[in-house]
Design an enzyme around this catalytic site. Structure first.
Site, PDB file in Angstrom:
ATOM      1  CE  LYS A  84      -2.601  -0.791   3.561  1.00  0.00           C
ATOM      2  NZ  LYS A  84      -3.374  -0.823   4.808  1.00  0.00           N
TER       3      LYS A  84
ATOM      4  CE  LYS B 255      -6.237  -4.710   2.599  1.00  0.00           C
ATOM      5  NZ  LYS B 255      -5.044  -4.448   3.468  1.00  0.00           N
TER       6      LYS B 255
HETATM    7  O1  LIG Z   1      -4.133  -3.626   6.368  1.00  0.00           O
HETATM    8  C1  LIG Z   1      -3.579  -3.286   7.416  1.00  0.00           C
HETATM    9  C2  LIG Z   1      -3.257  -1.881   7.713  1.00  0.00           C
HETATM   10  O2  LIG Z   1      -2.134  -1.444   7.051  1.00  0.00           O
HETATM   11  C3  LIG Z   1      -3.190  -1.632   9.163  1.00  0.00           C
HETATM   12  O3  LIG Z   1      -2.320  -0.587   9.504  1.00  0.00           O
HETATM   13  P1  LIG Z   1      -2.238  -0.144  11.035  1.00  0.00           P
HETATM   14  O4  LIG Z   1      -2.003  -1.393  11.843  1.00  0.00           O
HETATM   15  O5  LIG Z   1      -1.099   0.793  11.125  1.00  0.00           O
HETATM   16  O6  LIG Z   1      -3.547   0.478  11.335  1.00  0.00           O
END
Ligand SMILES: O=C[C@H](O)COP(=O)(O)O
Length: 250
Positions: free
Chosen positions: A29, A87
């Protein structure tokens, strides 16, 4: 429970590769473009080449608007680039019907190209803050669109966490609805080790994390640390053992 880790680029994906034995899915991401910000196709391709072949690469298509054609084309781009988990963050969908329309386009675009790809319909635990579909509507949206999993993350990364917005018992209902629909249930949103007992108890299939495995617990300034991935997995395994023992004793 599977562990999905979200690096923000090739460099962090290489850190994930060092901890590959402790994780299950590498999720590409671009956090500076949003909670489920999409990264460039060449980054997905490079990360696919950098992590062990037996680890699926996931890619986020973005915090998407209600533009089914645009989103379907972006989802296909992620699949062509090597992601097998696709996703989609249904940020701009205000009704379940809109979300289903977007996800149907994604499922068709992705599965026409790669039938074994895994499509994840993601909503937001803090939907009330951004005006998108209710978190508990996601399992039905995923089922009716032919997706493979329903997911929740948080849209606004301001320190508030999954359970601040969707309490554990409501997350349990989310998992139950997903399983009833024949789907996997994925949960994320500044999840910490301390949440693992609950996530295990309610039957979560995939937990997604970034901040918890970054230095200082900081998803923006910290970098993913292989030792923190290993520690997180150790805690997951401990809770899985304890939960199994509790079930066996009851
Ligand atoms: O898909 C998972 C996310 O990147 C969660 O990120 P985070 O744990 O920093 O909220």
């Amino acid at each position: 429970m599977l562990l999905l880790i979200s690096p923000d680029g090739v460099e962090e994906a290489l850190e994930c590769a060092k901890a590959a034995e402790h994780l299950d899915i590498v999720d590409v991401k671009k956090p500076d473009e949003g909670s489920l910000g999409a990264n460039f196709p060449w980054v997905i391709r490079e990360i696919r080449g950098a992590v062990p072949a037996d680890k699926p690469v996931s890619a986020t298509v973005g915090d998407v608007p209600f533009k089914p054609g645009t989103v379907a084309q972006a989802a296909l781009g992620a699949a062509v680039s090597g992601a097998t988990y696709i996703k989609v963050g249904l940020y701009g969908c205000t009704t379940p019907d809109q979300a289903i329309e977007v996800m149907r386009g994604v499922v068709r675009a992705v599965k026409d190209y790669r039938p074994d790809a895994f499509v994840v319909a993601s909503g937001y635990a803090d939907a009330h803050r951004i005006g998108c579909v209710n978190p508990l509507a996601l399992p039905d949206i995923a089922r009716r669109s032919g997706s493979d999993a329903a997911m929740l993350d948080t849209a606004i990364k301001d320190g508030t966490r999954l359970f601040d917005h969707v309490p554990p018992e409501a997350c349990g209902e989310f998992v139950r609805l997903a399983h009833e629909a024949g789907l996997l249930a994925a949960l994320a949103g500044s999840v910490k080790s301390a949440d693992l007992a609950t996530l295990t108890r309610i039957g979560t299939d995939i937990v997604g994390v970034r901040g918890a495995v970054c230095e200082g617990g900081d998803r923006n300034k910290g970098r993913i640390q292989p030792r923190l991935v290993a520690d997180f997995r150790a805690e997951m395994d401990r809770h899985a053992r304890e939960h199994a023992a509790t079930l066996a004793a009851s």
